[in-house]
Design a protein around this motif. Structure first.
Motif, PDB file in Angstrom:
ATOM      1  N   SER A 113       0.850  -1.015  -0.084  1.00 45.07           N
ATOM      2  CA  SER A 113       0.057   0.077   0.037  1.00 45.07           C
ATOM      3  C   SER A 113       0.912   1.172   0.045  1.00 45.07           C
ATOM      4  CB  SER A 113      -0.935   0.102   1.166  1.00 45.07           C
ATOM      5  OG  SER A 113      -0.164  -0.096   2.494  1.00 45.07           O
ATOM      6  N   GLY A 114       0.401   2.335  -0.619  1.00 43.58           N
ATOM      7  CA  GLY A 114       1.100   3.588  -0.578  1.00 43.58           C
ATOM      8  C   GLY A 114       1.710   4.042  -1.635  1.00 43.58           C
ATOM      9  N   PHE A 115       1.823   3.024  -2.768  1.00 44.33           N
ATOM     10  CA  PHE A 115       2.542   3.274  -3.662  1.00 44.33           C
ATOM     11  C   PHE A 115       2.010   2.438  -4.996  1.00 44.33           C
ATOM     12  CE2 PHE A 115       5.011  -0.693  -4.296  1.00 44.33           C
ATOM     13  CZ  PHE A 115       4.846  -1.345  -3.098  1.00 44.33           C
ATOM     14  N   THR A 116       2.336   2.695  -6.049  1.00 45.57           N
ATOM     15  CA  THR A 116       1.747   2.159  -7.351  1.00 45.57           C
ATOM     16  C   THR A 116       2.280   0.696  -7.573  1.00 45.57           C
ATOM     17  OG1 THR A 116       1.500   4.302  -8.236  1.00 45.57           O
ATOM     18  CG2 THR A 116       0.999   2.314  -9.858  1.00 45.57           C
ATOM     19  N   PHE A 117       1.671  -0.215  -6.733  1.00 51.23           N
ATOM     20  CA  PHE A 117       2.012  -1.611  -7.145  1.00 51.23           C
ATOM     21  C   PHE A 117       2.487  -2.145  -8.419  1.00 51.23           C
ATOM     22  CE2 PHE A 117       2.715  -5.670  -5.266  1.00 51.23           C
ATOM     23  CZ  PHE A 117       2.232  -6.603  -5.866  1.00 51.23           C
ATOM     24  N   SER A 118       1.758  -1.887  -9.289  1.00 48.13           N
ATOM     25  CA  SER A 118       1.834  -2.559 -10.666  1.00 48.13           C
ATOM     26  C   SER A 118       2.980  -1.919 -11.330  1.00 48.13           C
ATOM     27  CB  SER A 118       0.445  -2.457 -11.391  1.00 48.13           C
ATOM     28  OG  SER A 118       0.390  -0.823 -11.454  1.00 48.13           O
ATOM     29  N   SER A 119       3.683  -0.873 -10.760  1.00 48.95           N
ATOM     30  CA  SER A 119       4.658  -0.260 -11.578  1.00 48.95           C
ATOM     31  C   SER A 119       6.026  -0.882 -10.790  1.00 48.95           C
ATOM     32  CB  SER A 119       4.879   1.255 -11.235  1.00 48.95           C
ATOM     33  OG  SER A 119       3.533   1.732 -11.984  1.00 48.95           O
ATOM     34  N   TYR A 120       6.012  -1.714 -10.167  1.00 49.71           N
ATOM     35  CA  TYR A 120       7.083  -2.054  -9.262  1.00 49.71           C
ATOM     36  C   TYR A 120       7.537  -3.355  -9.459  1.00 49.71           C
ATOM     37  CZ  TYR A 120       7.494   2.158  -6.426  1.00 49.71           C
ATOM     38  OH  TYR A 120       7.890   3.556  -6.007  1.00 49.71           O
ATOM     39  N   VAL A 121       8.786  -3.746  -9.932  1.00 47.67           N
ATOM     40  CA  VAL A 121       9.340  -5.040  -9.838  1.00 47.67           C
ATOM     41  C   VAL A 121       9.112  -5.702  -8.334  1.00 47.67           C
ATOM     42  CG1 VAL A 121      11.320  -6.851  -9.831  1.00 47.67           C
ATOM     43  CG2 VAL A 121      10.721  -4.868 -11.581  1.00 47.67           C
ATOM     44  N   MET A 122       8.567  -6.952  -8.026  1.00 52.53           N
ATOM     45  CA  MET A 122       8.374  -7.335  -6.692  1.00 52.53           C
ATOM     46  C   MET A 122       9.391  -8.606  -6.686  1.00 52.53           C
ATOM     47  SD  MET A 122       6.421  -5.354  -5.561  1.00 52.53           S
ATOM     48  CE  MET A 122       6.217  -6.393  -3.897  1.00 52.53           C
ATOM     49  N   ARG A 123      10.173  -8.743  -5.150  1.00 55.86           N
ATOM     50  CA  ARG A 123      11.000  -9.600  -5.040  1.00 55.86           C
ATOM     51  C   ARG A 123      10.710 -10.108  -3.613  1.00 55.86           C
ATOM     52  NH1 ARG A 123      16.048  -5.877  -6.986  1.00 55.86           N
ATOM     53  NH2 ARG A 123      15.832  -6.227  -9.310  1.00 55.86           N
ATOM     54  N   TRP A 124      11.267 -11.577  -3.445  1.00 54.82           N
ATOM     55  CA  TRP A 124      11.354 -12.149  -2.352  1.00 54.82           C
ATOM     56  C   TRP A 124      12.869 -12.311  -1.919  1.00 54.82           C
ATOM     57  CZ3 TRP A 124       7.585 -12.610   1.443  1.00 54.82           C
ATOM     58  CH2 TRP A 124       6.213 -12.549   1.006  1.00 54.82           C
ATOM     59  N   TYR A 125      13.331 -11.828  -0.758  1.00 52.98           N
ATOM     60  CA  TYR A 125      14.675 -12.056  -0.452  1.00 52.98           C
ATOM     61  C   TYR A 125      14.414 -12.908   0.821  1.00 52.98           C
ATOM     62  CZ  TYR A 125      16.747  -8.250  -3.056  1.00 52.98           C
ATOM     63  OH  TYR A 125      17.216  -7.564  -4.215  1.00 52.98           O
ATOM     64  N   ARG A 126      15.667 -13.544   1.518  1.00 55.89           N
ATOM     65  CA  ARG A 126      15.625 -14.362   2.912  1.00 55.89           C
ATOM     66  C   ARG A 126      16.913 -14.049   3.396  1.00 55.89           C
ATOM     67  NH1 ARG A 126      15.398 -20.623   0.949  1.00 55.89           N
ATOM     68  NH2 ARG A 126      17.442 -20.629  -0.230  1.00 55.89           N
TER      69      ARG A 126
END
Length: 118
Positions: free
Chosen positions: A25-38
Protein backbone atom coordinates in the motif's frame (compact mmCIF):
# COMPACT_ATOMS: atom_id res chain seq x y z
CA UNK A 1 2.46 5.87 3.85
CA UNK A 2 4.27 3.02 2.13
CA UNK A 3 3.73 -0.41 3.63
CA UNK A 4 4.69 -3.94 2.69
CA UNK A 5 3.15 -6.45 5.06
CA UNK A 6 4.23 -10.07 4.85
CA UNK A 7 2.32 -13.00 6.30
CA UNK A 8 2.20 -16.77 6.05
CA UNK A 9 5.43 -17.74 7.74
CA UNK A 10 5.67 -20.35 10.46
CA UNK A 11 7.05 -23.70 11.49
CA UNK A 12 6.78 -26.55 9.02
CA UNK A 13 8.27 -30.03 8.76
CA UNK A 14 10.72 -30.90 5.99
CA UNK A 15 8.82 -31.65 2.80
CA UNK A 16 5.97 -29.38 3.79
CA UNK A 17 4.59 -26.26 2.15
CA UNK A 18 3.92 -22.66 3.03
CA UNK A 19 2.48 -19.76 1.09
CA UNK A 20 3.81 -16.31 1.87
CA UNK A 21 1.82 -13.19 1.01
CA UNK A 22 2.90 -9.57 0.85
CA UNK A 23 0.28 -6.84 0.68
CA UNK A 24 1.45 -3.45 -0.54
CA UNK A 25 0.00 0.00 0.00
CA UNK A 26 1.03 3.61 -0.43
CA UNK A 27 2.60 3.29 -3.87
CA UNK A 28 1.69 2.14 -7.39
CA UNK A 29 2.19 -1.58 -6.91
CA UNK A 30 1.73 -2.46 -10.58
CA UNK A 31 4.74 -0.30 -11.54
CA UNK A 32 7.20 -2.08 -9.29
CA UNK A 33 9.22 -5.23 -9.74
CA UNK A 34 8.49 -7.42 -6.73
CA UNK A 35 11.08 -9.60 -5.06
CA UNK A 36 11.35 -12.06 -2.20
CA UNK A 37 14.59 -12.14 -0.25
CA UNK A 38 15.59 -14.28 2.68
CA UNK A 39 18.18 -14.04 5.40
CA UNK A 40 19.31 -16.96 7.51
CA UNK A 41 21.13 -16.48 10.82
CA UNK A 42 24.73 -15.49 10.22
CA UNK A 43 24.26 -15.21 6.45
CA UNK A 44 23.80 -12.37 4.00
CA UNK A 45 20.41 -11.50 2.61
CA UNK A 46 19.74 -13.51 -0.54
CA UNK A 47 17.44 -12.81 -3.49
CA UNK A 48 15.11 -15.78 -3.77
CA UNK A 49 12.74 -14.82 -6.58
CA UNK A 50 11.55 -11.83 -8.55
CA UNK A 51 8.70 -11.01 -10.90
CA UNK A 52 8.31 -8.13 -13.32
CA UNK A 53 5.41 -5.70 -13.26
CA UNK A 54 3.15 -7.79 -15.49
CA UNK A 55 4.50 -11.15 -14.37
CA UNK A 56 5.98 -11.80 -17.78
CA UNK A 57 9.48 -12.46 -16.49
CA UNK A 58 10.22 -14.50 -13.39
CA UNK A 59 13.50 -15.70 -11.99
CA UNK A 60 14.66 -17.82 -9.07
CA UNK A 61 17.84 -18.58 -7.23
CA UNK A 62 19.04 -22.05 -8.23
CA UNK A 63 18.45 -23.55 -4.79
CA UNK A 64 14.65 -23.04 -4.98
CA UNK A 65 13.99 -23.73 -8.66
CA UNK A 66 11.25 -26.30 -9.09
CA UNK A 67 10.09 -25.88 -5.49
CA UNK A 68 9.09 -22.22 -5.11
CA UNK A 69 6.68 -20.19 -7.24
CA UNK A 70 6.37 -16.42 -7.18
CA UNK A 71 3.20 -14.75 -8.44
CA UNK A 72 1.43 -11.43 -8.17
CA UNK A 73 -2.08 -10.04 -8.30
CA UNK A 74 -1.95 -6.38 -9.27
CA UNK A 75 -5.65 -5.95 -8.55
CA UNK A 76 -5.01 -6.95 -4.95
CA UNK A 77 -1.60 -5.26 -4.60
CA UNK A 78 -0.24 -8.59 -3.46
CA UNK A 79 2.75 -10.76 -4.26
CA UNK A 80 2.94 -14.41 -3.23
CA UNK A 81 5.62 -17.02 -2.71
CA UNK A 82 4.42 -20.60 -2.79
CA UNK A 83 7.05 -22.80 -1.17
CA UNK A 84 6.86 -26.56 -1.60
CA UNK A 85 9.18 -29.41 -0.63
CA UNK A 86 10.69 -27.24 2.06
CA UNK A 87 14.11 -28.11 3.44
CA UNK A 88 15.85 -27.11 6.67
CA UNK A 89 18.15 -24.92 4.58
CA UNK A 90 15.12 -22.82 3.66
CA UNK A 91 14.89 -21.63 7.27
CA UNK A 92 15.22 -17.85 7.24
CA UNK A 93 13.40 -14.58 7.61
CA UNK A 94 11.69 -13.87 4.30
CA UNK A 95 11.37 -10.27 3.15
CA UNK A 96 9.19 -8.72 0.52
CA UNK A 97 10.80 -6.01 -1.63
CA UNK A 98 9.45 -3.55 -4.18
CA UNK A 99 11.80 -2.04 -6.75
CA UNK A 100 11.17 0.76 -9.24
CA UNK A 101 13.87 0.57 -11.88
CA UNK A 102 13.47 4.09 -13.30
CA UNK A 103 14.45 5.76 -10.01
CA UNK A 104 16.11 2.87 -8.11
CA UNK A 105 13.52 3.38 -5.39
CA UNK A 106 13.03 0.37 -3.16
CA UNK A 107 10.78 -0.56 -0.26
CA UNK A 108 11.05 -3.40 2.25
CA UNK A 109 8.65 -5.30 4.41
CA UNK A 110 9.36 -6.24 8.01
CA UNK A 111 9.92 -9.92 7.26
CA UNK A 112 8.26 -13.17 8.22
CA UNK A 113 10.01 -16.11 9.85
CA UNK A 114 10.03 -19.48 8.11
CA UNK A 115 11.38 -22.40 10.09
CA UNK A 116 11.72 -25.86 8.57
CA UNK A 117 12.35 -28.46 11.23
CA UNK A 118 11.16 -31.83 12.40
Amino acid sequence: QVQLVESGGGLVQPGGSLRLSCVASGFTFSSYVMRWYRQAPGKERELVADITTTGSIISYVDSVKGRFTISRDNAKNTVYLQMNSLKPDDTAVYFCNAYYAATFRTYWGQGTQVTVSS
